[in-house]
Design an enzyme around this catalytic site. Structure first.
Site, mmCIF file in Angstrom:
data_model
loop_
_atom_site.group_PDB
_atom_site.id
_atom_site.type_symbol
_atom_site.label_atom_id
_atom_site.label_comp_id
_atom_site.label_asym_id
_atom_site.label_seq_id
_atom_site.Cartn_x
_atom_site.Cartn_y
_atom_site.Cartn_z
ATOM 1 N N HIS A 167 0.801 -1.299 -0.121
ATOM 2 C CA HIS A 167 0.049 -0.034 -0.112
ATOM 3 C C HIS A 167 0.807 1.299 0.209
ATOM 4 O O HIS A 167 0.445 2.370 -0.255
ATOM 5 C CB HIS A 167 -1.067 0.065 1.249
ATOM 6 C CG HIS A 167 -2.021 -0.911 1.166
ATOM 7 N ND1 HIS A 167 -3.193 -0.559 0.801
ATOM 8 C CD2 HIS A 167 -1.936 -2.500 1.218
ATOM 9 C CE1 HIS A 167 -4.010 -1.712 0.545
ATOM 10 N NE2 HIS A 167 -3.236 -2.847 1.016
ATOM 11 N N ASP A 190 3.170 9.739 -1.056
ATOM 12 C CA ASP A 190 2.125 8.820 -0.649
ATOM 13 C C ASP A 190 1.712 7.556 -1.525
ATOM 14 O O ASP A 190 1.751 7.992 -2.828
ATOM 15 C CB ASP A 190 0.737 9.961 -0.424
ATOM 16 C CG ASP A 190 -0.168 9.406 0.588
ATOM 17 O OD1 ASP A 190 -0.139 8.469 0.998
ATOM 18 O OD2 ASP A 190 -0.943 10.358 1.018
HETATM 19 C C1 GDG Z 1 -1.849 3.694 3.188
HETATM 20 C C2 GDG Z 1 -1.126 4.408 2.195
HETATM 21 C C3 GDG Z 1 -2.749 4.307 0.559
HETATM 22 C C4 GDG Z 1 -8.600 9.958 8.078
HETATM 23 N N1 GDG Z 1 -8.956 11.075 9.013
HETATM 24 C C5 GDG Z 1 -10.076 10.271 9.369
HETATM 25 C C6 GDG Z 1 -10.583 9.131 8.790
HETATM 26 N N2 GDG Z 1 -9.644 9.120 7.985
HETATM 27 C C7 GDG Z 1 -9.486 8.191 6.606
HETATM 28 C C8 GDG Z 1 -9.756 8.659 5.425
HETATM 29 C C9 GDG Z 1 -8.880 7.520 4.460
HETATM 30 C C10 GDG Z 1 -8.076 7.086 5.379
HETATM 31 O O1 GDG Z 1 -8.309 7.500 6.753
HETATM 32 C C11 GDG Z 1 -6.706 7.553 4.939
HETATM 33 O O2 GDG Z 1 -6.328 7.060 3.777
HETATM 34 P P1 GDG Z 1 -4.943 7.427 3.077
HETATM 35 O O3 GDG Z 1 -4.899 6.835 1.835
HETATM 36 O O4 GDG Z 1 -4.439 8.805 3.160
HETATM 37 O O5 GDG Z 1 -3.468 6.767 3.971
HETATM 38 P P2 GDG Z 1 -3.273 5.417 4.944
HETATM 39 O O6 GDG Z 1 -4.639 4.812 5.213
HETATM 40 O O7 GDG Z 1 -2.515 6.038 6.143
HETATM 41 O O8 GDG Z 1 -2.377 4.351 4.379
HETATM 42 C C12 GDG Z 1 -1.777 5.329 1.204
HETATM 43 C C13 GDG Z 1 -3.442 3.455 1.719
HETATM 44 O O9 GDG Z 1 -2.741 2.788 2.301
HETATM 45 C C14 GDG Z 1 -4.466 2.633 0.729
HETATM 46 O O10 GDG Z 1 -3.695 1.807 -0.013
HETATM 47 O O11 GDG Z 1 -3.643 5.454 -0.051
HETATM 48 O O12 GDG Z 1 -0.961 6.170 0.431
HETATM 49 O O13 GDG Z 1 0.055 5.244 2.983
HETATM 50 O O14 GDG Z 1 -9.932 6.821 4.049
HETATM 51 O O15 GDG Z 1 -11.056 8.876 5.128
HETATM 52 N N3 GDG Z 1 -11.482 8.580 8.994
HETATM 53 C C15 GDG Z 1 -12.219 8.937 10.100
HETATM 54 N N4 GDG Z 1 -12.162 9.942 10.888
HETATM 55 C C16 GDG Z 1 -11.058 10.774 10.569
HETATM 56 O O16 GDG Z 1 -10.833 11.553 11.337
HETATM 57 N N5 GDG Z 1 -13.336 8.090 10.172
#
Ligand code: GDG
Length: 724
Positions: A164, A371
């Site tokens: 990821h 990212d």
């Molecule tokens: C990895 C990779 C890749 C955020 N704040 C809150 C909240 N979120 C949710 C968002 C989103 C998720 O968290 C963050 O997703 P990201 O894609 O930014 O990053 P990661 O999960 O850290 O990690 C990344 C991902 O895996 C998938 O393959 O995209 O690059 O690092 O869904 O909505 N959700 C809630 N409250 C919050 O305050 N409920």
């Protein structure tokens, strides 16, 4: 029944402790939603850490039971394991290197030992549940060794792996002391997936430089197994975000945002606390906006949510302090009685609040330094049911490869980010809609369900391909059949290529001379009444003569240009000319002068450019250039350019091993014909021999040959056992 096992560091579950009792609740991340269609079905399961240290065996038992009802299987970790495997190796070694922040990386033997041991712990639990025929899909950088460990114990099981986070350039990856072990672990998978083509490219480059692998396009052959490496950009549950916008709870939240932000336009920023997310640079860009464009004072708000994460690690704590400081500075400098330029929250919110913010914000500012994908950008797009709003997206996020209608920025360029915000604030509605519609189509088509389906289908295809290959491998049963045909036959002919078939590949071509064991084997084979053994090689006739001239073998050298029967003398194929060499030699010399480590070999009717000792990558580049130039020169001259294993050979088109082999078959009538070879030129033999012939390719599996063997060791074994 065949089942699917999902494996990730964390289980999709929230676990809460109250008065020593643990209660469980399913957590709904994007991945959990996408994989829900899999792990909730039938006897499928998801294996992972429940997210909390539970050491009491009685409580563990209860948690196991409760999780079982949700098709989840826990891997319990001690606090020490969490510290060293998760916080340590995963987050202080792999995370910074994979996000191009190698100065933050710690290379600690204790971390590595824990990482290895916990990956083993995961594997042991997987193996308790897996059966041959199952499909195992392992996720992410915490478990890079698991595919290899599963493969060692259960060779026939199907393993997929998805990473990821980014896979960095080889120059970064090579810094890790345990780089080879990590890659070996990953190559246990049948299918390896990354978010972007760049990650895929970097991975292929790293394996081909660090391990002795054969790669062709996106297939890596290592230890006689093929791993297919592909790009699967992960999507989100777009419908969920689109529909949330119509829900009562979210509409109420939107209403309250409208009342709170009557005059101001909102720039939204949502991340986990991490140095890879570019939070400080984003604040700088916003500060510059207020400084350069006073007309926005009182009119724009940066609404910034930072979700707490890893803040016991010193770098994260420092980052948090620095954010506090910068936010304080900006607010102190620009705020008015009724207006706070940065509204900063260091906590997480329910998804309904997120959805309301996605719906309400005029601009979503997503500017990570690196990212893997970034789902926030896609969630913003999916939430914009009116097709308006502007996404500003870092080119360093995987999502920027798909969401090309966003305003794409380099997060290191503070001025450009400031301009992007002014462009977004001034973008006409029609332009916003044009861009947003394109992005919504993309997010909708490549959603999480599409991603899961694509990966699983491809994994199935890869397994089918591998089974077909396996079926072609000379199995003990096939060997018995070959031996039987051999014994029943009266007149037998066996064509043997030399390099790569009877001896291994050597960096120094002069070092591959025959060993006593090979002489003995060939002598015995040739001594059997009715056997004709033909050595058919691209080597110079002088070399073959020197090595095998004294043996009872027929020899075909230089791909057929020179031939010799066991009693006879060398003779040359008539009608060949070598005048062309004068013209082509200077071209090869120019390439050789520009390419350290390369050299030219001159044979009677061919010229060979060798690059086996050239720096990896440079050799292939020069070989491509040379192929292009040579094609132009050789078109009219009746010459053939043959790319081989670290060589390019130019030869007369009339010379080919296939024709030479056929001419041997004219001498006598054979009732057993067998040919073994490992390279492109041997394909000519496989293609021309009659269908009853036994053709065996050595090393690779892609071939016109009927069967394949893995190495010259297996070839020698087969030949040795023929007479048994
Ligand atoms: C990895 C990779 C890749 C955020 N704040 C809150 C909240 N979120 C949710 C968002 C989103 C998720 O968290 C963050 O997703 P990201 O894609 O930014 O990053 P990661 O999960 O850290 O990690 C990344 C991902 O895996 C998938 O393959 O995209 O690059 O690092 O869904 O909505 N959700 C809630 N409250 C919050 O305050 N409920």
């Amino acid at each position: 029944m065949r089942k699917t096992i999902i494996v990730s560091n964390r289980l999709p579950v929230k676990i809460a402790e109250k008065d020593g009792e643990f209660t469980l609740q399913a957590s709904e991340g994007g991945l959990a939603t996408g994989l829900g269609s899999i792990y909730r079905e039938g006897n499928n399961i998801w294996i992972g850490w429940p997210g909390q240290e539970i050491s009491d065996p009685k409580q563990q038992e209860k948690v196991i039971k409760d999780l079982r009802k949700m098709n989840l299987v826990p891997v319990f970790l001690t606090q020490e394991e969490i510290n060293n495997y998760y916080e340590g190796f995963s987050n202080e070694t792999l995370w910074p290197v994979f996000h191009y922040m190698s100065v933050y990386a710690r290379y600690d033997q204790g971390y590595w030992d824990a990482y290895y041991q916990v990956n083993k712990k995961f594997t042991d639990i997987i193996l308790q549940h897996a059966a041959p025929g199952d499909v195992i899909w392992v996720h992410d950088y915490q478990l890079l060794l698991v595919p290899g460990m599963i493969r060692n114990e259960m060779p026939e099981v199907s393993v997929g792996f998805f990473q990821h986070i980014p896979f960095p350039s080889y120059e970064l990856f090579r810094l890790i002391p345990w780089r080879a072990e990590l890659l070996e672990g990953m190559l246990g998978a049948d299918l390896m997936g990354f978010h972007t083509f760049d990650d895929t490219r970097h991975f292929l480059n790293a394996v081909s430089r660090i391990l002795p692998v054969n790669t062709s396009a996106n297939v890596v052959n290592y230890n006689d197994r093929a791993t297919v490496v592909e790009t699967f950009p992960m999507g989100i549950d777009d419908k969920k975000f689109s529909e949330l916008g119509h829900s009562k709870a979210v509409l109420e939240q939107i209403q309250s945002l409208k009342e709170n932000f009557r005059e101001e336009r909102m720039v939204l920023s949502i991340d986990r606390l991490d140095y890879s997310k570019g939070i400080l640079q984003r604040l700088q860009a916003f500060e510059l906006l207020l400084q350069l464009y006073p007309e926005y004072l009182g009119k724009v708000v940066l609404y910034m949510i930072v979700v707490p994460s890893r803040d016991t690690v010193p770098q994260y704590k420092e980052l948090r302090d620095e954010i506090d400081k910068q936010v304080g500075n900006i607010n102190a400098r620009f705020r008015t009685l009724s207006w706070h330029p940065v509204q900063y929250f260091y906590r997480s919110f329910p998804v309904e609040v997120l959805s309301a913010l996605y719906n309400f914000a005029d601009i979503c500012l997503v500017t990570p330094m690196r990212d893997g994908m970034n789902l926030v950008s896609k969630e913003y797009v999916a939430s914009r049911n009116n097709d308006d709003g502007v996404l500003i997206l870092s080119e360093m996020a995987g999502a920027s490869k798909e969401l090309i209608d966003a305003i794409i920025v380099n997060p290191n360029n503070i001025g450009a980010m400031t301009h992007a915000i002014t462009d977004a604030l001034n973008m006409p509605l029609a332009e916003q809609q044009r861009r947003m519609r394109q992005m919504r189509q993309m997010v909708s088509k490549f959603n999480i369900h599409h991603w899961v389906k694509l990966f699983m289908t491809r994994l199935q295809e890869v397994n089918t391909m591998q089974q077909n290959m396996l079926a072609r491998r000379v199995s003990p049963e096939t060997a018995v059949q070959i031996r039987q045909q051999y014994r029943e036959a009266k007149r037998r002919i066996i064509f043997l290529d030399y390099d790569g078939t009877l001896v291994g590949f050597q960096t120094n071509i002069d070092m591959a001379s025959p060993d006593p064991d090979l002489y003995q084997l060939l002598r015995e084979l040739a001594a059997v009444p009715g056997n004709d053994v033909v050595m058919i090689s691209g080597r110079k006739h002088q070399t073959l003569g020197e090595w095998f001239g004294h043996m009872p073998l027929d020899l075909i050298a230089e791909h057929g240009a020179w031939q010799k029967t066991r009693e006879g003398e060398w003779y040359q194929l008539p009608g060949l000319n070598d005048h062309w060499k004068e013209e082509l030699l200077p071209i090869l010399e120019v390439t050789t002068d520009r390419t350290p480590g390369s050299f030219i070999e001159e044979k009677s009717f061919s010229l060979v450019w060798h690059y086996r000792k050239v720096e990896s990558g440079l050799g292939e580049l020069r070989a491509n250039e040379l192929m292009g130039t040579l094609r132009y020169y050789t078109q009219e001259k009746g010459l053939q350019v043959l790319p081989g294993d670290k060589v390019i050979e130019v030869k007369n088109i009339e010379i080919n091993k296939g024709k030479a082999a056929l001419s041997w078959l004219h001498h006598k009538k054979y009732d057993f014909i067998m040919a073994l070879g490992d390279d492109v030129t041997d394909e000519d033999i496989f293609k021309v021999l009659p269908s009853k012939a036994i053709t065996i390719k050595v090393g690779s599996q892609v071939s016109a040959a009927q069967y394949y063997l893995r190495s010259h060791h297996e070839v020698r074994h087969l030949l040795r056992t023929l007479k048994k």
